[in-house]
Scaffold this motif. Sequence first.
Motif, PDB file in Angstrom:
ATOM      1  N   ALA A  74      -5.079   6.267  -5.094  1.00  0.00           N
ATOM      2  CA  ALA A  74      -5.262   5.721  -3.748  1.00  0.00           C
ATOM      3  C   ALA A  74      -6.411   4.731  -3.766  1.00  0.00           C
ATOM      4  O   ALA A  74      -7.411   4.940  -4.454  1.00  0.00           O
ATOM      5  CB  ALA A  74      -5.536   6.828  -2.737  1.00  0.00           C
ATOM      6  N   VAL A  75      -6.253   3.650  -3.004  1.00  0.00           N
ATOM      7  CA  VAL A  75      -7.314   2.663  -2.818  1.00  0.00           C
ATOM      8  C   VAL A  75      -7.625   2.610  -1.332  1.00  0.00           C
ATOM      9  O   VAL A  75      -6.741   2.345  -0.507  1.00  0.00           O
ATOM     10  CB  VAL A  75      -6.888   1.265  -3.315  1.00  0.00           C
ATOM     11  CG1 VAL A  75      -7.929   0.214  -2.911  1.00  0.00           C
ATOM     12  CG2 VAL A  75      -6.697   1.259  -4.818  1.00  0.00           C
ATOM     13  N   VAL A  76      -8.880   2.867  -0.970  1.00  0.00           N
ATOM     14  CA  VAL A  76      -9.327   2.786   0.421  1.00  0.00           C
ATOM     15  C   VAL A  76     -10.093   1.486   0.577  1.00  0.00           C
ATOM     16  O   VAL A  76     -11.177   1.319   0.012  1.00  0.00           O
ATOM     17  CB  VAL A  76     -10.225   3.982   0.797  1.00  0.00           C
ATOM     18  CG1 VAL A  76     -10.682   3.858   2.242  1.00  0.00           C
ATOM     19  CG2 VAL A  76      -9.484   5.300   0.574  1.00  0.00           C
ATOM     20  N   SER A  96       3.011  -0.392  -8.899  1.00  0.00           N
ATOM     21  CA  SER A  96       2.279   0.855  -9.150  1.00  0.00           C
ATOM     22  C   SER A  96       2.662   1.862  -8.076  1.00  0.00           C
ATOM     23  O   SER A  96       3.358   1.540  -7.120  1.00  0.00           O
ATOM     24  CB  SER A  96       0.766   0.618  -9.121  1.00  0.00           C
ATOM     25  OG  SER A  96       0.329   0.370  -7.790  1.00  0.00           O
ATOM     26  N   ASP A  97       2.171   3.073  -8.229  1.00  0.00           N
ATOM     27  CA  ASP A  97       2.424   4.092  -7.206  1.00  0.00           C
ATOM     28  C   ASP A  97       1.178   4.319  -6.361  1.00  0.00           C
ATOM     29  O   ASP A  97       1.022   5.357  -5.728  1.00  0.00           O
ATOM     30  CB  ASP A  97       2.848   5.414  -7.877  1.00  0.00           C
ATOM     31  CG  ASP A  97       3.403   6.416  -6.869  1.00  0.00           C
ATOM     32  OD1 ASP A  97       4.112   5.988  -5.932  1.00  0.00           O
ATOM     33  OD2 ASP A  97       3.110   7.617  -7.016  1.00  0.00           O
ATOM     34  N   THR A  98       0.301   3.321  -6.314  1.00  0.00           N
ATOM     35  CA  THR A  98      -0.955   3.442  -5.586  1.00  0.00           C
ATOM     36  C   THR A  98      -0.725   3.397  -4.075  1.00  0.00           C
ATOM     37  O   THR A  98       0.052   2.582  -3.581  1.00  0.00           O
ATOM     38  CB  THR A  98      -1.917   2.312  -5.981  1.00  0.00           C
ATOM     39  OG1 THR A  98      -2.168   2.386  -7.385  1.00  0.00           O
ATOM     40  CG2 THR A  98      -3.233   2.411  -5.226  1.00  0.00           C
ATOM     41  N   LEU A 140       1.253  -5.079   6.590  1.00  0.00           N
ATOM     42  CA  LEU A 140       1.261  -3.913   5.717  1.00  0.00           C
ATOM     43  C   LEU A 140       2.427  -2.982   6.056  1.00  0.00           C
ATOM     44  O   LEU A 140       3.075  -2.428   5.156  1.00  0.00           O
ATOM     45  CB  LEU A 140      -0.056  -3.155   5.824  1.00  0.00           C
ATOM     46  CG  LEU A 140      -1.291  -3.834   5.216  1.00  0.00           C
ATOM     47  CD1 LEU A 140      -2.544  -2.997   5.478  1.00  0.00           C
ATOM     48  CD2 LEU A 140      -1.122  -4.074   3.717  1.00  0.00           C
ATOM     49  N   GLN A 141       2.695  -2.808   7.341  1.00  0.00           N
ATOM     50  CA  GLN A 141       3.833  -1.964   7.716  1.00  0.00           C
ATOM     51  C   GLN A 141       5.150  -2.565   7.240  1.00  0.00           C
ATOM     52  O   GLN A 141       6.040  -1.848   6.780  1.00  0.00           O
ATOM     53  CB  GLN A 141       3.858  -1.752   9.229  1.00  0.00           C
ATOM     54  CG  GLN A 141       2.797  -0.766   9.713  1.00  0.00           C
ATOM     55  CD  GLN A 141       2.977  -0.385  11.168  1.00  0.00           C
ATOM     56  OE1 GLN A 141       2.891  -1.226  12.056  1.00  0.00           O
ATOM     57  NE2 GLN A 141       3.223   0.894  11.422  1.00  0.00           N
ATOM     58  N   GLU A 142       5.266  -3.883   7.326  1.00  0.00           N
ATOM     59  CA  GLU A 142       6.472  -4.556   6.832  1.00  0.00           C
ATOM     60  C   GLU A 142       6.598  -4.407   5.322  1.00  0.00           C
ATOM     61  O   GLU A 142       7.695  -4.189   4.792  1.00  0.00           O
ATOM     62  CB  GLU A 142       6.436  -6.039   7.221  1.00  0.00           C
ATOM     63  CG  GLU A 142       6.568  -6.286   8.714  1.00  0.00           C
ATOM     64  CD  GLU A 142       6.310  -7.734   9.083  1.00  0.00           C
ATOM     65  OE1 GLU A 142       6.058  -8.551   8.163  1.00  0.00           O
ATOM     66  OE2 GLU A 142       6.349  -8.058  10.285  1.00  0.00           O
ATOM     67  N   GLU A 143       5.470  -4.527   4.617  1.00  0.00           N
ATOM     68  CA  GLU A 143       5.461  -4.352   3.160  1.00  0.00           C
ATOM     69  C   GLU A 143       5.982  -2.975   2.776  1.00  0.00           C
ATOM     70  O   GLU A 143       6.830  -2.831   1.892  1.00  0.00           O
ATOM     71  CB  GLU A 143       4.034  -4.538   2.632  1.00  0.00           C
ATOM     72  CG  GLU A 143       3.788  -4.080   1.214  1.00  0.00           C
ATOM     73  CD  GLU A 143       4.383  -4.990   0.158  1.00  0.00           C
ATOM     74  OE1 GLU A 143       4.510  -4.548  -1.003  1.00  0.00           O
ATOM     75  OE2 GLU A 143       4.722  -6.146   0.477  1.00  0.00           O
ATOM     76  N   THR A 144       5.503  -1.959   3.445  1.00  0.00           N
ATOM     77  CA  THR A 144       5.901  -0.589   3.130  1.00  0.00           C
ATOM     78  C   THR A 144       7.351  -0.334   3.525  1.00  0.00           C
ATOM     79  O   THR A 144       8.117   0.273   2.768  1.00  0.00           O
ATOM     80  CB  THR A 144       4.973   0.404   3.842  1.00  0.00           C
ATOM     81  OG1 THR A 144       3.633   0.197   3.383  1.00  0.00           O
ATOM     82  CG2 THR A 144       5.380   1.840   3.571  1.00  0.00           C
ATOM     83  N   ALA A 145       7.743  -0.817   4.688  1.00  0.00           N
ATOM     84  CA  ALA A 145       9.116  -0.600   5.163  1.00  0.00           C
ATOM     85  C   ALA A 145      10.148  -1.265   4.254  1.00  0.00           C
ATOM     86  O   ALA A 145      11.287  -0.789   4.151  1.00  0.00           O
ATOM     87  CB  ALA A 145       9.261  -1.122   6.586  1.00  0.00           C
ATOM     88  N   SER A 146       9.753  -2.339   3.598  1.00  0.00           N
ATOM     89  CA  SER A 146      10.679  -3.060   2.723  1.00  0.00           C
ATOM     90  C   SER A 146      10.716  -2.483   1.312  1.00  0.00           C
ATOM     91  O   SER A 146      11.376  -3.041   0.429  1.00  0.00           O
ATOM     92  CB  SER A 146      10.301  -4.545   2.664  1.00  0.00           C
ATOM     93  OG  SER A 146       9.040  -4.710   2.033  1.00  0.00           O
ATOM     94  N   GLY A 147      10.009  -1.377   1.087  1.00  0.00           N
ATOM     95  CA  GLY A 147      10.036  -0.740  -0.222  1.00  0.00           C
ATOM     96  C   GLY A 147       8.929  -1.189  -1.154  1.00  0.00           C
ATOM     97  O   GLY A 147       8.960  -0.876  -2.351  1.00  0.00           O
ATOM     98  N   GLY A 148       7.951  -1.880  -0.627  1.00  0.00           N
ATOM     99  CA  GLY A 148       6.837  -2.352  -1.447  1.00  0.00           C
ATOM    100  C   GLY A 148       5.744  -1.303  -1.574  1.00  0.00           C
ATOM    101  O   GLY A 148       6.019  -0.105  -1.627  1.00  0.00           O
ATOM    102  N   ALA A 150       2.979   1.382  -0.878  1.00  0.00           N
ATOM    103  CA  ALA A 150       2.784   2.392   0.162  1.00  0.00           C
ATOM    104  C   ALA A 150       1.440   2.140   0.841  1.00  0.00           C
ATOM    105  O   ALA A 150       0.400   2.119   0.181  1.00  0.00           O
ATOM    106  CB  ALA A 150       2.809   3.782  -0.448  1.00  0.00           C
ATOM    107  N   THR A 151       1.458   1.915   2.159  1.00  0.00           N
ATOM    108  CA  THR A 151       0.217   1.577   2.867  1.00  0.00           C
ATOM    109  C   THR A 151       0.052   2.418   4.132  1.00  0.00           C
ATOM    110  O   THR A 151       1.022   2.922   4.708  1.00  0.00           O
ATOM    111  CB  THR A 151       0.181   0.087   3.272  1.00  0.00           C
ATOM    112  OG1 THR A 151       1.140  -0.144   4.312  1.00  0.00           O
ATOM    113  CG2 THR A 151       0.471  -0.828   2.095  1.00  0.00           C
TER     114      THR A 151
END
Length: 323
Positions: A74-76, A96-98, A140-148, A150-151
């Motif tokens: 995880a990166v904060v 990555s799975d970060t 960030l939500q769009e990135e995660t929703a598109s399978g990119g 995890a944010t």
Amino acid sequence: MRIVVIGATGHIGSFLVPRLVRSGHDVVTVSRGTRSAYVDAPEWEQVERVVADREQEDRDGTFGARIAGLHADAVVDLVCFTLESAQALVAALRGSDTHLLHCGSIWRAGVSHVLPITVENATPPFGEYGEQKDAIARWLQEETASGGVATTSLHPGHISGPGWVPIGPLGNLDTSVVTRLSAGEVVEVPGLGAEAMAHVHADDVAQAFQLAVEHREQAVGAALFVTAPTALTVRGYAQLVASWFGQEARLESVSWDRFRATTEPEHADASWAHLSRSQVFSTDETRRVLGYEPAYTAEATVLDALRWLIEHGEVEVARPLAV
């Protein structure tokens, strides 16, 4: 879990890093190395430290690769202020799975129309800072929703705690207001005095980030507000501070024109920025998703900050605290 904290010695990181270490995580701190944490703790001796100038490395296009090379679970990211900076870090973490956790701001919301404010009823932001924070959260939500990548993005209120000046009763950082209230002097209040401010203790923000790190499945894709369970109005806050010195607040309502004419521009602008928004936020979703339970009310939050300032001679007061 291996966790990287960017901006680790700032307001939130000063509480978050020790929390993570105490919970058994392997913590890597990233900062410019120019200051110590606001609150000392023995846990700082157990972290891996990386010195980096985020702004310069963003310009050089090297910061994202540096963080990706730390191979964190995880990166904060506590110090990301532009969409371009967020996008560069995400690009480096793809594949990555970060889990990337971004620190946003309640100022992603504009002036209050419905209270309490939620993500659904928030009005559009104004000003570069709020607009950038909103743009980052949405992207960030769009990135995660598109399978990119995890944010998760968490949006704190006016962060307060020991070691720095909190947003005061007039919505700015002018500590002379506390001096006048402690002496029972008249304080001029712009507008109605019913405008609200949404404080939050830095340790409660740290709690929310720790919960989001440790409850990844629930947190991924979320954008959540993080504030105290109570909020203060201008008049209520002023009365509260005065009472801590055994005084009654003597407040005089004045126009904004009058207030600006008698107040340093920096403080007048800050007052307008905070009070014109007049924000109170719901944390129901944050509680439901993360199990967030703030330990500090807004009242306790500002008292903790003010007590530290007085004990360290940072604020002049006419009487000792009576609480």
